[in-house]
Design a protein around this motif. Structure first.
Motif, short mmCIF file in Angstrom:
data_model
loop_
_atom_site.label_atom_id
_atom_site.label_comp_id
_atom_site.label_asym_id
_atom_site.label_seq_id
_atom_site.Cartn_x
_atom_site.Cartn_y
_atom_site.Cartn_z
N CYS A 282 1.04 -1.14 0.03
CA CYS A 282 0.12 0.19 -0.13
C CYS A 282 0.85 1.40 0.05
O CYS A 282 2.07 1.02 -0.09
N ARG A 284 1.39 3.42 2.28
CA ARG A 284 2.28 3.42 3.61
C ARG A 284 3.32 2.39 3.68
O ARG A 284 4.31 2.62 4.42
N CYS A 285 3.20 1.32 2.75
CA CYS A 285 4.29 0.44 2.91
C CYS A 285 5.64 1.37 2.31
O CYS A 285 6.80 1.24 2.39
N CYS A 356 3.86 -2.86 7.94
CA CYS A 356 2.85 -1.81 7.68
C CYS A 356 1.61 -1.69 8.66
O CYS A 356 1.04 -2.44 9.06
N CYS A 359 -2.01 -2.03 6.24
CA CYS A 359 -2.09 -3.36 5.58
C CYS A 359 -1.19 -4.45 5.98
O CYS A 359 -1.85 -5.62 5.34
ZN ZN Z 1 1.11 -0.97 3.81
#
Ligand code: ZN
Length: 379
Positions: A282, A284-285, A356, A359
């Protein structure tokens, strides 16, 4: 084996004697005109279940297609299946037309005729075809933002026949938008962007539905916006919205087609962690937290070359269509960056972060974080 072929004139004579003629082209091809009296059954459907269309293998019948190739192939397959008295029309409908034999336009209502005309270049692609085009018509896409990215992306998605576009934005059109947000016109300056976008999209393709939502997107309304959509397109121009969208797409298991642009550079990816937890990354990763507001370009407006969002937005629209049609290889797990000044494209592999906060497979949804309040407070 040799395939029995008849000239169009011979076939017409046999037809007038009561022999069944079957046009094995696809419906969109037959829409352009077919041999009078022929029955339309696409080759695939005919061969998949010959007994349904031709219950009596002893009966004589003839097949016609566009040029004689497909009908010849179908005759060969059906002969193997025990149909002994069949023939292909040499030269197909093209030769039939040249011979001056009667053609009819199949009865189609105005909507169907529009469908076959409008999307004829899509229908020619085996990867789209009639089934794919109908799938696009049933599809729903959420476009966040009717600005630089949302404008070109939604323009092409509407043109391509995506049946339902939900566009959310609370801005009004300003003159300084027009050098890149080509969905808006001079006359729309001062108008709500979503209303302006809806007007232009319906002028381009009146067969799509455009839901214009003039709202500021936040944690309060994001869940409602996600309802019923197949794919989400990130046309946001700020970090708070981008993170909110990322988190919402994980919560609701929707693929997110992302792009960001600045000056002469852009990047595009597909984040599909919502449907592929632990497999696909995602946003944010890649970037776990937004940058501090003082470093975020949205809080200190950077310039942008007018064509740049067009380039990125059209790539996003391409990814949306691929996801909806389930064709090709999406940009999942790949970050495509480009530099328009050098016109160089570079791809970086990105992987799901097992730690993460949003996710990772074992992590329960942590709830939305309202970076918007934080950012505007600081600004
Ligand atoms: Zn993520």
């Amino acid at each position: 084996m040799s395939i029995r072929e008849l000239t169009p004139e011979q076939a017409r004579a046999r037809q007038l004697d009561g022999v069944l003629l079957i046009d094995v082209r696809e419906a969109h091809e037959r829409a352009g005109g077919m041999a009078e009296g022929a029955l339309g059954v696409a080759k695939g459907a005919l061969l998949a279940d010959p007994g349904r269309h031709l219950p009596d293998p002893e009966r004589e019948f003839m097949l016609i297609c566009q040029s004689g190739k497909r009908s010849g192939d179908a005759v060969a397959v059906l002969a193997e299946a025990g149909y002994g008295r069949l023939a292909s029309v040499a030269g197909g409908t093209v030769a039939w037309r040249v011979a001056g034999l009667p053609l009819v336009q199949p009865l189609l209502d105005a909507d169907e005729r529009d469908f076959y005309d409008r999307y004829s270049r899509h229908l020619l692609l085996p990867q789209v075809g009639e089934a794919g085009q109908r799938r696009l018509r049933q599809s729903r896409v959420l476009v966040l933002g009717a600005g630089g990215l949302g404008a070109p992306a939604s323009f092409y998605l509407a043109a391509a026949g995506v049946g339902h576009l939900r566009i959310a934005d609370d801005d009004v059109v300003e003159r300084s938008n027009l050098h890149r947000q080509i969905i808006h016109t001079e006359a729309a300056v001062g108008m709500a962007k979503v209303a302006s976008a809806r007007e232009r999209l319906l002028a381009l393709n009146p067969h799509v539905e455009v839901e214009a939502i003039r709202e500021r997107v936040s944690s309060d309304n994001i869940d409602a916006l996600m309802q019923g959509v197949d794919v989400v397109l990130d046309g946001s121009d700020n970090f708070p919205l981008r993170y909110l969208l990322n988190d919402a797409c994980i919560k609701h298991a929707k693929p997110l087609v992302y792009a960001a642009i600045e000056r002469f550079d852009g990047q595009v990816s597909v984040f599909d962690a919502g449907r592929q937890r632990g497999q696909a990354p995602c946003y944010r990763c890649l970037f776990p937290e937004p940058p501090p507001p003082e470093f975020a370009p949205n809080c200190s407006e950077a310039g942008v070359l007018g064509v740049l969002p067009g380039l990125a937005g059209v790539m996003q629209a391409t990814e949306v269509l691929k996801l909806l049609l389930d064709i090709g290889e999406p940009l999942t797990g790949r970050l495509l960056r480009f530099d328009a000044l050098q016109m160089r494209f570079r791809e970086t592999r990105i992987t799901a972060d097992p730690a993460c906060p949003v996710c990772a497979p074992s992590v329960p949804f942590p709830g939305y974080i309202d970076y918007a309040a934080f950012c505007s407070h600081r600004a």
